[in-house]
Design a protein around this motif. Structure first.
Motif, PDB file in Angstrom:
ATOM      1  N   VAL A 151       0.876  -1.177   0.000  1.00 14.65           N
ATOM      2  CA  VAL A 151       0.000   0.000   0.000  1.00 14.65           C
ATOM      3  C   VAL A 151       0.908   1.219   0.000  1.00 14.65           C
ATOM      4  CG1 VAL A 151      -1.738   1.316   1.263  1.00 14.65           C
ATOM      5  CG2 VAL A 151      -1.822  -1.192   1.275  1.00 14.65           C
ATOM      6  N   VAL A 152       0.620   2.171  -0.863  1.00 11.25           N
ATOM      7  CA  VAL A 152       1.421   3.398  -0.947  1.00 11.25           C
ATOM      8  C   VAL A 152       0.481   4.592  -0.928  1.00 11.25           C
ATOM      9  CG1 VAL A 152       3.011   4.761  -2.358  1.00 11.25           C
ATOM     10  CG2 VAL A 152       3.287   2.280  -2.224  1.00 11.25           C
ATOM     11  N   LEU A 153       0.844   5.600  -0.165  1.00 11.12           N
ATOM     12  CA  LEU A 153       0.063   6.832  -0.099  1.00 11.12           C
ATOM     13  C   LEU A 153       0.996   8.018  -0.286  1.00 11.12           C
ATOM     14  CD1 LEU A 153      -2.764   8.109   0.485  1.00 11.12           C
ATOM     15  CD2 LEU A 153      -2.041   8.258   2.885  1.00 11.12           C
ATOM     16  N   ILE A 154       0.651   8.913  -1.190  1.00 11.06           N
ATOM     17  CA  ILE A 154       1.456  10.110  -1.458  1.00 11.06           C
ATOM     18  C   ILE A 154       0.940  11.255  -0.599  1.00 11.06           C
ATOM     19  CG2 ILE A 154       2.167  11.772  -3.219  1.00 11.06           C
ATOM     20  CD1 ILE A 154       1.581   9.539  -5.305  1.00 11.06           C
ATOM     21  N   ALA A 211       2.640  14.188  11.745  1.00  7.03           N
ATOM     22  CA  ALA A 211       1.699  13.298  12.421  1.00  7.03           C
ATOM     23  C   ALA A 211       0.383  13.184  11.652  1.00  7.03           C
ATOM     24  CB  ALA A 211       1.451  13.795  13.841  1.00  7.03           C
ATOM     25  N   ALA A 212      -0.118  14.306  11.116  1.00  4.79           N
ATOM     26  CA  ALA A 212      -1.375  14.262  10.360  1.00  4.79           C
ATOM     27  C   ALA A 212      -1.244  13.367   9.128  1.00  4.79           C
ATOM     28  CB  ALA A 212      -1.787  15.671   9.958  1.00  4.79           C
ATOM     29  N   ASP A 213      -0.076  13.371   8.515  1.00  6.38           N
ATOM     30  CA  ASP A 213       0.152  12.533   7.330  1.00  6.38           C
ATOM     31  C   ASP A 213       0.238  11.054   7.721  1.00  6.38           C
ATOM     32  OD1 ASP A 213       0.728  14.813   5.285  1.00  6.38           O
ATOM     33  OD2 ASP A 213       2.000  15.259   7.008  1.00  6.38           O
ATOM     34  N   ALA A 214       0.914  10.776   8.833  1.00  4.04           N
ATOM     35  CA  ALA A 214       0.977   9.402   9.325  1.00  4.04           C
ATOM     36  C   ALA A 214      -0.422   8.897   9.674  1.00  4.04           C
ATOM     37  CB  ALA A 214       1.898   9.315  10.542  1.00  4.04           C
ATOM     38  N   GLN A 215      -1.242   9.758  10.231  1.00  2.00           N
ATOM     39  CA  GLN A 215      -2.612   9.372  10.579  1.00  2.00           C
ATOM     40  C   GLN A 215      -3.443   9.107   9.330  1.00  2.00           C
ATOM     41  OE1 GLN A 215      -3.711  12.659  13.190  1.00  2.00           O
ATOM     42  NE2 GLN A 215      -1.834  12.273  14.353  1.00  2.00           N
ATOM     43  N   ALA A 216      -3.230   9.889   8.286  1.00  3.61           N
ATOM     44  CA  ALA A 216      -3.927   9.634   7.020  1.00  3.61           C
ATOM     45  C   ALA A 216      -3.529   8.269   6.468  1.00  3.61           C
ATOM     46  CB  ALA A 216      -3.593  10.735   6.014  1.00  3.61           C
ATOM     47  N   PHE A 217      -2.277   7.907   6.652  1.00  2.00           N
ATOM     48  CA  PHE A 217      -1.821   6.600   6.171  1.00  2.00           C
ATOM     49  C   PHE A 217      -2.455   5.472   6.980  1.00  2.00           C
ATOM     50  CE2 PHE A 217       1.660   3.312   5.743  1.00  2.00           C
ATOM     51  CZ  PHE A 217       1.325   2.966   4.449  1.00  2.00           C
ATOM     52  N   LEU A 218      -2.596   5.648   8.286  1.00  2.00           N
ATOM     53  CA  LEU A 218      -3.271   4.630   9.093  1.00  2.00           C
ATOM     54  C   LEU A 218      -4.704   4.431   8.614  1.00  2.00           C
ATOM     55  CD1 LEU A 218      -2.123   5.392  12.760  1.00  2.00           C
ATOM     56  CD2 LEU A 218      -1.099   3.830  11.096  1.00  2.00           C
ATOM     57  N   ARG A 219      -5.387   5.502   8.302  1.00  2.00           N
ATOM     58  CA  ARG A 219      -6.765   5.389   7.792  1.00  2.00           C
ATOM     59  C   ARG A 219      -6.780   4.648   6.457  1.00  2.00           C
ATOM     60  NH1 ARG A 219      -6.662  10.884   9.500  1.00  2.00           N
ATOM     61  NH2 ARG A 219      -7.799  11.187  11.462  1.00  2.00           N
ATOM     62  N   GLU A 220      -5.785   4.942   5.618  1.00  2.00           N
ATOM     63  CA  GLU A 220      -5.710   4.250   4.327  1.00  2.00           C
ATOM     64  C   GLU A 220      -5.451   2.760   4.511  1.00  2.00           C
ATOM     65  OE1 GLU A 220      -5.534   3.911   0.042  1.00  2.00           O
ATOM     66  OE2 GLU A 220      -6.488   5.262   1.476  1.00  2.00           O
ATOM     67  N   LEU A 273      -8.570   2.269  15.323  1.00  2.00           N
ATOM     68  CA  LEU A 273      -8.639   1.557  14.039  1.00  2.00           C
ATOM     69  C   LEU A 273      -8.241   0.083  14.162  1.00  2.00           C
ATOM     70  CD1 LEU A 273      -7.031   4.240  11.675  1.00  2.00           C
ATOM     71  CD2 LEU A 273      -9.461   3.642  11.863  1.00  2.00           C
ATOM     72  N   GLY A 274      -7.867  -0.343  15.349  1.00  2.00           N
ATOM     73  CA  GLY A 274      -7.423  -1.728  15.502  1.00  2.00           C
ATOM     74  C   GLY A 274      -6.049  -1.963  14.914  1.00  2.00           C
ATOM     75  N   ILE A 275      -5.180  -0.965  15.050  1.00  4.16           N
ATOM     76  CA  ILE A 275      -3.808  -1.042  14.548  1.00  4.16           C
ATOM     77  C   ILE A 275      -2.863  -1.006  15.737  1.00  4.16           C
ATOM     78  CG2 ILE A 275      -2.024   0.108  13.178  1.00  4.16           C
ATOM     79  CD1 ILE A 275      -4.247   1.202  11.389  1.00  4.16           C
ATOM     80  N   ARG A 276      -1.911  -1.935  15.783  1.00  3.30           N
ATOM     81  CA  ARG A 276      -0.958  -1.997  16.890  1.00  3.30           C
ATOM     82  C   ARG A 276       0.462  -1.893  16.333  1.00  3.30           C
ATOM     83  NH1 ARG A 276      -2.846  -6.816  20.881  1.00  3.30           N
ATOM     84  NH2 ARG A 276      -1.207  -5.859  22.169  1.00  3.30           N
TER      85      ARG A 276
END
Length: 201
Positions: free
Chosen positions: A93-96, A102-111, A144-147
């Protein structure tokens, strides 16, 4: 944004990458996975890389007796690629993003959760970058259930995505300047996602 899709494979036991089988830190990661892993969980390795319009310079060929030239415009816009690779299937998975905050890392977690919507817990092997350890990032990850599983410090060789970034910059970005940052980022993301599972591992 380009990204790979979740295969839907249900894993009853955690994958144990060979690079995690040595040292106390790596052993602790394996023990934690064995203790808390459930069927349907996935293990991803994640990282981000900075792409600048000014190209990284690498060794290159030139006619004997001449010096290789790399034309540049003087512009140096940038984009950040967040990436993750599934350590069992090699799906990526790649996100540009414009930055690596931190906001960008959070967007990636959502993706990641969007792409792995039917998975159980998403386990993320990552470094302790401030964007990852930020309170809001940790709160979102929990929701999000991410650890997170923290990799040892100063050990990029243990991060599968870091290895892909190195090859990406050598083969896609080095010694040539793109017309703008957006095509550069799109081409880079396409290269990562276009690899076969064997090439990506």
């Amino acid at each position: 944004m380009p990204s790979s899709t979740y295969s839907g494979v249900v894993c009853s036991s955690p994958p144990e990458p060979r690079f995690l089988r040595k040292s106390p830190e790596k052993g602790a990661i394996i023990r934690r996975l064995r203790a808390d892993w459930h069927a349907g969980d996935v293990l991803l390795c994640c990282d981000w890389t900075l792409l600048r319009l000014f190209p990284p310079l690498r060794a290159t060929w030139a006619r004997k007796g001449t010096q290789a030239t790399v034309p540049i415009t003087g512009a140096n816009a940038k984009r950040v690629l967040f990436g993750a690779i599934n350590l069992r299937t090699a799906h990526r998975v790649v996100l540009i993003r414009p930055r690596a905050g931190a906001a960008d890392a959070q967007a990636f977690l959502r993706e990641l959760r969007r792409r792995y919507r039917t998975a159980g817990t998403i386990w993320l092997l990552a470094d302790r970058a401030s964007a990852h350890t930020a309170v809001r990032t940790q709160m979102l990850a929990a929701a999000l259930g991410i650890r997170f599983l923290w990799l040892p410090k100063q050990a990029p060789e243990l991060n599968a995505m870091d290895q892909l970034w190195r090859e990406l910059k050598r083969l896609v970005a080095a010694n040539r300047q793109a017309t703008s940052a957006d095509p550069l980022a799109s081409n880079a993301a396409g290269w990562v996602l276009g690899l076969t599972p064997r090439q990506a591992c």
